[in-house]
Design a protein around this motif. Structure first.
Motif, PDB file in Angstrom:
ATOM      1  N   TYR A  76      37.782  10.793  -2.520  1.00 40.74           N
ATOM      2  CA  TYR A  76      37.627  10.097  -1.191  1.00 40.74           C
ATOM      3  C   TYR A  76      36.230  10.351  -0.798  1.00 40.74           C
ATOM      4  O   TYR A  76      35.554  11.239  -1.020  1.00 40.74           O
ATOM      5  CB  TYR A  76      38.494  11.368  -0.172  1.00 40.74           C
ATOM      6  N   PRO A  77      35.919   9.408   0.091  1.00 42.24           N
ATOM      7  CA  PRO A  77      34.393   9.487   0.632  1.00 42.24           C
ATOM      8  C   PRO A  77      33.961  10.742   1.416  1.00 42.24           C
ATOM      9  O   PRO A  77      35.025  11.325   1.966  1.00 42.24           O
ATOM     10  CB  PRO A  77      34.201   8.268   1.630  1.00 42.24           C
ATOM     11  N   GLU A  78      32.772  11.329   1.187  1.00 43.71           N
ATOM     12  CA  GLU A  78      32.569  12.676   1.634  1.00 43.71           C
ATOM     13  C   GLU A  78      32.419  12.383   3.138  1.00 43.71           C
ATOM     14  O   GLU A  78      32.505  13.389   3.895  1.00 43.71           O
ATOM     15  CB  GLU A  78      31.007  13.048   0.883  1.00 43.71           C
ATOM     16  N   ASN A  79      31.561  11.366   3.565  1.00 47.59           N
ATOM     17  CA  ASN A  79      31.527  11.308   5.067  1.00 47.59           C
ATOM     18  C   ASN A  79      32.030   9.852   5.392  1.00 47.59           C
ATOM     19  O   ASN A  79      31.342   9.041   5.600  1.00 47.59           O
ATOM     20  CB  ASN A  79      29.889  11.134   5.346  1.00 47.59           C
ATOM     21  N   PRO A  80      33.290   9.875   5.717  1.00 52.89           N
ATOM     22  CA  PRO A  80      34.126   8.697   5.914  1.00 52.89           C
ATOM     23  C   PRO A  80      33.471   7.990   7.307  1.00 52.89           C
ATOM     24  O   PRO A  80      33.617   6.662   7.242  1.00 52.89           O
ATOM     25  CB  PRO A  80      35.519   8.919   5.873  1.00 52.89           C
ATOM     26  N   ASP A  81      33.237   8.779   8.190  1.00 56.94           N
ATOM     27  CA  ASP A  81      32.977   8.387   9.447  1.00 56.94           C
ATOM     28  C   ASP A  81      31.659   7.373   9.345  1.00 56.94           C
ATOM     29  O   ASP A  81      31.062   6.635  10.374  1.00 56.94           O
ATOM     30  CB  ASP A  81      32.742   9.313  10.539  1.00 56.94           C
ATOM     31  N   GLN A  82      30.839   7.632   8.126  1.00 58.67           N
ATOM     32  CA  GLN A  82      29.613   6.927   7.985  1.00 58.67           C
ATOM     33  C   GLN A  82      29.568   5.539   7.330  1.00 58.67           C
ATOM     34  O   GLN A  82      28.571   4.944   7.150  1.00 58.67           O
ATOM     35  CB  GLN A  82      28.449   7.760   7.626  1.00 58.67           C
ATOM     36  N   LEU A  83      30.864   5.213   7.009  1.00 61.07           N
ATOM     37  CA  LEU A  83      30.973   4.066   6.080  1.00 61.07           C
ATOM     38  C   LEU A  83      30.935   2.800   6.724  1.00 61.07           C
ATOM     39  O   LEU A  83      31.653   2.768   8.007  1.00 61.07           O
ATOM     40  CB  LEU A  83      32.191   4.292   5.252  1.00 61.07           C
ATOM     41  N   ARG A 110      32.359  -2.741   5.200  1.00 60.42           N
ATOM     42  CA  ARG A 110      32.237  -3.288   3.772  1.00 60.42           C
ATOM     43  C   ARG A 110      32.523  -2.116   2.858  1.00 60.42           C
ATOM     44  O   ARG A 110      33.305  -2.173   1.961  1.00 60.42           O
ATOM     45  CB  ARG A 110      31.150  -4.007   3.625  1.00 60.42           C
ATOM     46  N   GLU A 111      31.734  -0.976   3.025  1.00 61.03           N
ATOM     47  CA  GLU A 111      32.163  -0.007   2.111  1.00 61.03           C
ATOM     48  C   GLU A 111      33.429   0.704   2.345  1.00 61.03           C
ATOM     49  O   GLU A 111      34.205   0.959   1.246  1.00 61.03           O
ATOM     50  CB  GLU A 111      31.024   1.320   2.310  1.00 61.03           C
ATOM     51  N   TRP A 112      34.204   0.601   3.589  1.00 56.75           N
ATOM     52  CA  TRP A 112      35.576   0.860   3.611  1.00 56.75           C
ATOM     53  C   TRP A 112      36.506   0.231   2.819  1.00 56.75           C
ATOM     54  O   TRP A 112      37.343   0.533   2.082  1.00 56.75           O
ATOM     55  CB  TRP A 112      36.176   1.182   5.020  1.00 56.75           C
TER      56      TRP A 112
END
Length: 96
Positions: free
Chosen positions: A27-34, A37-39
């Motif tokens: 799971y992404p470490e900082n999901p709010d910063q994706l 496209r990255e999501w």
């Protein structure tokens, strides 16, 4: 019919299980910063390996627990099963 070896209940019919996709996808470490496209890449882009592949499975009609499995995508044979948090078994793939 395929038999899947549950690490908690033993071998059971494939109709008792649900497929959960590729194992070991962090799971992404900082999901709010994706970015969008990255999501999208996190959610939808997965390996499409021919041969040994680590997958997640859930035993819906039994213990209802998730586990990981290494399955040969060519022969459908399960080579190893292991619980979440355990290291993936080191299996060498033979030449085809």
């Amino acid at each position: 019919m395929l038999t899947i070896p549950c690490p908690n209940c033993g071998p059971r019919d494939e109709t008792e299980f649900g497929y959960g996709g590729q194992a070991h996808v962090a799971y992404p470490e900082n999901p709010d910063q994706l970015s969008d496209r990255e999501w999208g890449e996190y959610l939808f882009y997965r390996e499409n390996t021919r041969g040994l592949f680590a997958e997640r499975w859930v035993h819906n009609a039994g213990c209802r627990r998730w586990f990981n499995a290494v399955r040969d995508t060519v022969t459908y044979e399960f080579k190893a099963v292991y619980r979440p948090g355990e290291t993936r078994p080191d299996l060498t793939q033979g030449e085809s």
